[in-house]
Write a protein that holds these residues in place. Structure first.
Motif, PDB file in Angstrom:
ATOM      1  N   GLU A 123       0.834  -1.203   0.000  1.00  0.00           N
ATOM      2  CA  GLU A 123       0.000   0.000   0.000  1.00  0.00           C
ATOM      3  C   GLU A 123       0.870   1.255   0.000  1.00  0.00           C
ATOM      4  OE1 GLU A 123      -3.785   1.901   2.471  1.00  0.00           O
ATOM      5  OE2 GLU A 123      -2.817   0.064   3.169  1.00  0.00           O
ATOM      6  N   THR A 124       1.956   1.224   0.769  1.00  0.00           N
ATOM      7  CA  THR A 124       2.879   2.358   0.807  1.00  0.00           C
ATOM      8  C   THR A 124       3.544   2.566  -0.549  1.00  0.00           C
ATOM      9  OG1 THR A 124       3.319   2.022   3.160  1.00  0.00           O
ATOM     10  CG2 THR A 124       4.931   3.306   1.927  1.00  0.00           C
ATOM     11  N   LEU A 125       3.975   1.487  -1.181  1.00  0.00           N
ATOM     12  CA  LEU A 125       4.598   1.605  -2.501  1.00  0.00           C
ATOM     13  C   LEU A 125       3.634   2.232  -3.506  1.00  0.00           C
ATOM     14  CD1 LEU A 125       6.454  -1.825  -2.756  1.00  0.00           C
ATOM     15  CD2 LEU A 125       7.540   0.432  -2.670  1.00  0.00           C
ATOM     16  N   ALA A 126       2.369   1.822  -3.437  1.00  0.00           N
ATOM     17  CA  ALA A 126       1.388   2.397  -4.351  1.00  0.00           C
ATOM     18  C   ALA A 126       1.201   3.886  -4.075  1.00  0.00           C
ATOM     19  CB  ALA A 126       0.055   1.658  -4.223  1.00  0.00           C
ATOM     20  N   ALA A 127       1.152   4.257  -2.787  1.00  0.00           N
ATOM     21  CA  ALA A 127       0.990   5.671  -2.430  1.00  0.00           C
ATOM     22  C   ALA A 127       2.183   6.500  -2.883  1.00  0.00           C
ATOM     23  CB  ALA A 127       0.787   5.804  -0.927  1.00  0.00           C
ATOM     24  N   GLU A 128       3.348   5.862  -2.922  1.00  0.00           N
ATOM     25  CA  GLU A 128       4.563   6.552  -3.365  1.00  0.00           C
ATOM     26  C   GLU A 128       4.722   6.546  -4.876  1.00  0.00           C
ATOM     27  OE1 GLU A 128       7.216   5.239   0.577  1.00  0.00           O
ATOM     28  OE2 GLU A 128       7.639   4.379  -1.398  1.00  0.00           O
ATOM     29  N   ASN A 129       3.785   5.948  -5.591  1.00  0.00           N
ATOM     30  CA  ASN A 129       3.903   5.787  -7.050  1.00  0.00           C
ATOM     31  C   ASN A 129       5.219   5.118  -7.416  1.00  0.00           C
ATOM     32  OD1 ASN A 129       1.390   7.058  -7.795  1.00  0.00           O
ATOM     33  ND2 ASN A 129       2.339   9.028  -7.272  1.00  0.00           N
ATOM     34  N   ALA A 130       5.559   4.061  -6.651  1.00  0.00           N
ATOM     35  CA  ALA A 130       6.840   3.385  -6.852  1.00  0.00           C
ATOM     36  C   ALA A 130       6.864   2.520  -8.106  1.00  0.00           C
ATOM     37  CB  ALA A 130       7.164   2.524  -5.633  1.00  0.00           C
ATOM     38  N   GLY A 131       5.700   2.161  -8.604  1.00  0.00           N
ATOM     39  CA  GLY A 131       5.651   1.352  -9.822  1.00  0.00           C
ATOM     40  C   GLY A 131       5.794   2.202 -11.064  1.00  0.00           C
ATOM     41  N   PHE A 137       8.056 -11.001  -8.135  1.00  0.00           N
ATOM     42  CA  PHE A 137       8.201 -12.367  -7.640  1.00  0.00           C
ATOM     43  C   PHE A 137       7.505 -12.469  -6.300  1.00  0.00           C
ATOM     44  CE2 PHE A 137      11.141 -15.587  -5.459  1.00  0.00           C
ATOM     45  CZ  PHE A 137      10.439 -16.675  -5.969  1.00  0.00           C
ATOM     46  N   ILE A 138       6.494 -13.340  -6.218  1.00  0.00           N
ATOM     47  CA  ILE A 138       5.693 -13.508  -5.012  1.00  0.00           C
ATOM     48  C   ILE A 138       6.083 -14.820  -4.342  1.00  0.00           C
ATOM     49  CG2 ILE A 138       3.354 -13.745  -4.089  1.00  0.00           C
ATOM     50  CD1 ILE A 138       2.378 -12.184  -6.578  1.00  0.00           C
ATOM     51  N   SER A 150      -3.331  -9.055  -6.481  1.00  0.00           N
ATOM     52  CA  SER A 150      -4.118  -7.849  -6.700  1.00  0.00           C
ATOM     53  C   SER A 150      -3.236  -6.604  -6.639  1.00  0.00           C
ATOM     54  CB  SER A 150      -5.238  -7.765  -5.660  1.00  0.00           C
ATOM     55  OG  SER A 150      -6.014  -6.601  -5.854  1.00  0.00           O
ATOM     56  N   TRP A 151      -2.344  -6.546  -5.643  1.00  0.00           N
ATOM     57  CA  TRP A 151      -1.425  -5.424  -5.552  1.00  0.00           C
ATOM     58  C   TRP A 151      -0.424  -5.438  -6.703  1.00  0.00           C
ATOM     59  CZ3 TRP A 151      -1.933  -1.062  -3.237  1.00  0.00           C
ATOM     60  CH2 TRP A 151      -2.708  -0.966  -2.072  1.00  0.00           C
ATOM     61  N   ALA A 152      -0.004  -6.628  -7.118  1.00  0.00           N
ATOM     62  CA  ALA A 152       0.920  -6.713  -8.244  1.00  0.00           C
ATOM     63  C   ALA A 152       0.314  -6.077  -9.489  1.00  0.00           C
ATOM     64  CB  ALA A 152       1.285  -8.172  -8.517  1.00  0.00           C
ATOM     65  N   GLY A 159       3.126  -5.933 -20.046  1.00  0.00           N
ATOM     66  CA  GLY A 159       4.456  -6.514 -20.228  1.00  0.00           C
ATOM     67  C   GLY A 159       5.127  -6.942 -18.947  1.00  0.00           C
ATOM     68  N   THR A 160       4.608  -6.524 -17.806  1.00  0.00           N
ATOM     69  CA  THR A 160       5.177  -6.963 -16.522  1.00  0.00           C
ATOM     70  C   THR A 160       5.031  -8.477 -16.374  1.00  0.00           C
ATOM     71  OG1 THR A 160       4.815  -4.858 -15.377  1.00  0.00           O
ATOM     72  CG2 THR A 160       4.945  -6.828 -14.004  1.00  0.00           C
ATOM     73  N   VAL A 161       6.093  -9.112 -15.900  1.00  0.00           N
ATOM     74  CA  VAL A 161       6.097 -10.546 -15.643  1.00  0.00           C
ATOM     75  C   VAL A 161       5.832 -10.763 -14.156  1.00  0.00           C
ATOM     76  CG1 VAL A 161       7.491 -12.653 -15.643  1.00  0.00           C
ATOM     77  CG2 VAL A 161       7.702 -11.005 -17.530  1.00  0.00           C
ATOM     78  N   ILE A 162       4.888 -11.654 -13.843  1.00  0.00           N
ATOM     79  CA  ILE A 162       4.561 -11.994 -12.459  1.00  0.00           C
ATOM     80  C   ILE A 162       4.835 -13.477 -12.243  1.00  0.00           C
ATOM     81  CG2 ILE A 162       2.766 -12.084 -10.686  1.00  0.00           C
ATOM     82  CD1 ILE A 162       1.365  -9.782 -12.115  1.00  0.00           C
TER      83      ILE A 162
END
Length: 221
Positions: A123-131, A137-138, A150-152, A159-162
């Motif tokens: 959630e913090t990464l999303a708020a920081e627009n880190a993506g 890798f999960i 869901s967060w991924a 094109g992102t690989v999960i």
């Protein structure tokens, strides 16, 4: 066939294709000495992760579940100059061991290690627009696989690989009685990937030093 055969074949793969790596051996030894659970990926699986980073051209990687940093180091080695991994770990002791291992491997400049519950860190990464991240890798607590996926999706791009680890679980992924939260987490990963039309995915069954398991792999279209 037996796990001994699988392990012997893994040893053959490593001896045939890899150069001796005392640093990675020291990382695994440090994890054992510090009491971390022996759930790291195998060397062959680590090399696969490194190759997937290279094949995908990833420059930004997100890892959910650091443990002692063994898989982190493999992926860091696959990054180009200027590449970065953000890795998330719940346990402060594990994170301390991982930090030491990253220093040992000479890759701390490529890795940002965040400590705390992964869902909060995401959630913090999303708020920081880190993506967006190029590869995710999960490999954390399995019951939360659908939440991590869901967060991924929120932290990715076309094109992102999960990659989601431990989705076969000795074949128990076939069990649908709902009694095992880890099996349900594996099934949840399949349901999520199969049910989201933005994802094109498959799964690979693996045998080796880690027993019978597998990865789910998907790309965002």
């Amino acid at each position: 066939m037996s796990k001994k055969v699988w392990t012997d074949v893994d040893d053959y793969i490593v001896s045939s294709l890899f150069e001796a790596d005392p640093i990675l051996e020291a990382v695994l030894a440090a994890n054992r000495d510090q009491g971390l659970p022996a759930i790291d990926v195998s060397p062959a699986q680590g090399k696969l992760l490194s190759l997937l980073v290279r094949i995908s051209g990833a420059r930004k990687v997100l890892e959910i579940g650091t443990l002692g940093g063994y898989s982190t180091i493999w992926m860091a080695r696959g990054l180009p100059v200027g590449g970065k991994i953000v890795t998330l770990e719940l346990e402060p002791h594990h994170a301390k061991v991982a930090h030491s291992n990253l220093e040992r491997a000479g890759v701390p400049d490529k890795v940002e290690l965040r400590i705390g519950p992964a869902l909060q860190s995401l959630e913090t990464l999303a708020a920081e627009n880190a993506g967006p991240f190029d590869l995710i890798f999960i490999d954390a607590d399995k019951p939360n696989n659908p939440n991590y996926l869901s967060w991924a999706m929120r932290l990715s791009r076309p094109g992102t690989v999960i990659i989601c680890d431990n989705v076969i679980r000795d074949g128990t992924v076939l069990n649908d009685d709902g009694r095992d939260a880890y099996v349900e987490g594996a099934r949840g990963a399949f349901s999520f990937i199969g049910g989201d039309k933005r994802l094109d995915g498959t799964a690979i069954q693996t045998v080796g030093a880690k027993g019978y398991d597998g990865f789910a792999i998907a790309i965002i279209e």
